[in-house]
Design an enzyme around this catalytic site. Structure first.
Site, PDB file in Angstrom:
ATOM      1  N   HIS A 185       1.044  -1.118  -0.021  1.00 54.93           N
ATOM      2  CA  HIS A 185       0.016  -0.051   0.137  1.00 54.93           C
ATOM      3  C   HIS A 185       0.917   1.105   0.085  1.00 54.93           C
ATOM      4  O   HIS A 185       1.619   1.217   0.661  1.00 54.93           O
ATOM      5  CB  HIS A 185      -0.935   0.085   1.271  1.00 54.93           C
ATOM      6  N   GLU A 192      -7.728  -5.165   0.031  1.00 50.42           N
ATOM      7  CA  GLU A 192      -8.401  -6.010  -1.270  1.00 50.42           C
ATOM      8  C   GLU A 192      -7.893  -7.480  -0.959  1.00 50.42           C
ATOM      9  O   GLU A 192      -8.464  -8.208  -1.588  1.00 50.42           O
ATOM     10  CB  GLU A 192      -7.561  -5.647  -2.430  1.00 50.42           C
TER      11      GLU A 192
END
Ligand code: COA
Length: 405
Positions: free
Chosen positions: A275, A332
């Site tokens: 991320h 996700e």
């Protein structure tokens, strides 16, 4: 270890010696009161409320209220929002009729992006052709997005779309509109928690796109269309479908590590890992992880066990190759087994993200418009120096460029 070369790659020097950052990493471009991402602490808040508190206690409708109107709704305010959402869920018949004419193989995100844009044609017009950008339009968009996704899910399977029911929540309605059956409480709560978790994330790429579009004084429909388009790529909302593909391909937890090593050797990225902001595990992942586990146990599905083995393997292997990067699971990763366990096909996962993030996008657009300034950055010119135009007859003949197609 960061070397001069890696820094230069990330932040190449412009011609005039200006430092540029191609990915705007660490660059602050605005102020928002909507959500706060504290990457190194792994903390996320919406309007000051911790995401863990919201995941455990808030309904999606309460999260929408919080983002759009700035505080927790009273009973009366929540009831009013529910009534307004219920009144706005149905799609214009022309949008449904258009969907019926689309090729059944059309990708759900293509249909969603086009339908969202198309909704503008059924919204009231202002004198200059724009549509009002206000909470009413925002509620209409939040209400209709899941209806579009569920309708296309049925139409592409050759089934008739099912109309939303006014007394059901956003989550229950979506599951009902897909199958025609009332969802069990566990499924409704799992989807609800997912919708709460994804509703906002500060200046994510799609939110930034929405704000850039709104900053030109384009209306809310144009701005959310930019956002839906920007969500699509796998460096953003397009990842979870590919996580599911990986889980299905791996098939057994014992194959996880070999799969990760082979994928990295081919130069691929492990979807659902890493991320830009978080340097630790994404705080939203723990709730999705727990839900994936519970849903997996209830249905005897093995997706969770495989996902868990893949996450462990990816952390281990990526720590060997990128010891400084601290790559952990993002939101996700466990989205994939959660949504799959709810019966939602992998190619609709990004659309589910849009159903949730529509709350954040619309709230950001209204926040942008409340104190607007055109967002227009600069680029350092990196092309050829000034050169004189040569008339066609004096240009030297060269080989024709090879056709790419
Ligand atoms: N798998 C393998 N390598 C990864 C990786 C992943 N999931 N995430 C980052 N890396 C590596 C990159 O290859 C890069 O290596 P390099 O320096 O040798 O080129 C390095 O880590 C830095 O990557 P970069 O893209 O600059 O970092 P970022 O902070 O911008 O990355 C993401 C953020 C999300 C784009 C990235 O982690 C990624 O591509 N993840 C997979 C896709 C995904 O899950 N998307 C959903 C995001 S919520």
């Amino acid at each position: 270890m960061e070397t001069a070369l890696t820094v230069a790659k990330r932040r190449p020097m412009g011609f005039a010696g200006t430092v540029v950052d191609r990915g705007l990493e660490g660059i602050i471009v605005g102020v928002t009161a909507l959500s706060n991402v504290e990457g190194s602490a792994g903390r996320l808040t919406y309007r000051g409320f911790d995401i863990h508190d919201l995941a455990e206690n808030a309904s999606f409708e309460e999260a929408c209220y919080l983002l759009l109107f700035g505080g927790q709704p009273s009973k009366h305010e929540l009831c009013d929002l529910n009534v307004r959402l219920a009144a706005n869920r149905k799609l214009p018949p022309a949008i449904l009729a258009w969907m019926e004419t689309m090729p059944k193989g059309a990708w759900p995100m293509d249909v969603l992006r086009t339908a969202i844009s198309g909704l503008a044609m059924f919204a009231p017009n202002l004198e200059d052709g724009a549509h009002p950008s206000n909470p009413r339009s925002a509620i209409g968009l939040i209400a209709k997005t899941p209806t579009i996704v569920a309708a296309w899910d049925r139409i592409r399977r050759g089934l008739r779309p099912i109309e939303p029911l006014p007394h059901l929540s956003t989550a229950a309605n979506f599951l009902y509109m897909r199958t025609g059956k009332m969802p069990i409480a566990e499924a409704e709560r799992a989807l609800e928690t997912y919708l709460v978790l994804l509703a906002d994330h500060s200046y994510s790429a799609s939110t930034f796109a929405a704000r850039v579009t709104a900053s030109t004084r384009a209306d809310i429909f144009a701005s959310v269309t930019s956002a839906v388009a920007t969500l699509e790529g796998d460096l953003h909302g397009g990842a979870p479908g590919k996580v599911m593909k990986m889980i299905l391909e791996v098939g057994k937890p014992e194959r996880a590590e070999a799969h990760v090593r082979q994928a990295l050797a081919r130069g691929e990225r492990i979807m659902g890992m890493g991320h830009r902001e978080y340097k630790v595990r994404d705080p939203r992942a723990q709730h999705l992880d727990a839900m994936a586990k519970a849903l997996g146990e209830a249905s005897d599905a093995k997706w969770y066990t495989i996902a868990r083995a893949l996450e462990d393997a990816a952390i281990r292997v990526l720590a060997e190759s990128k010891p400084d990067k601290k790559i952990a699971a993002n939101v996700e990763f466990y989205t994939a087994p959660v949504l799959f366990s709810l019966g939602i096909p992998a190619d609709e996962f990004t659309c589910m993200f849009a159903c949730s993030r529509m709350a954040g996008w619309t709230a950001h657009i209204l926040e942008q418009l409340a104190d607007n300034r055109l967002i227009r950055p600069q680029a350092t010119y990196g092309g050829p120096p000034p050169v004189a135009w040569v008339p066609l007859e004096r240009r030297r003949a060269g080989p024709l460029p090879a056709s790419e197609n």
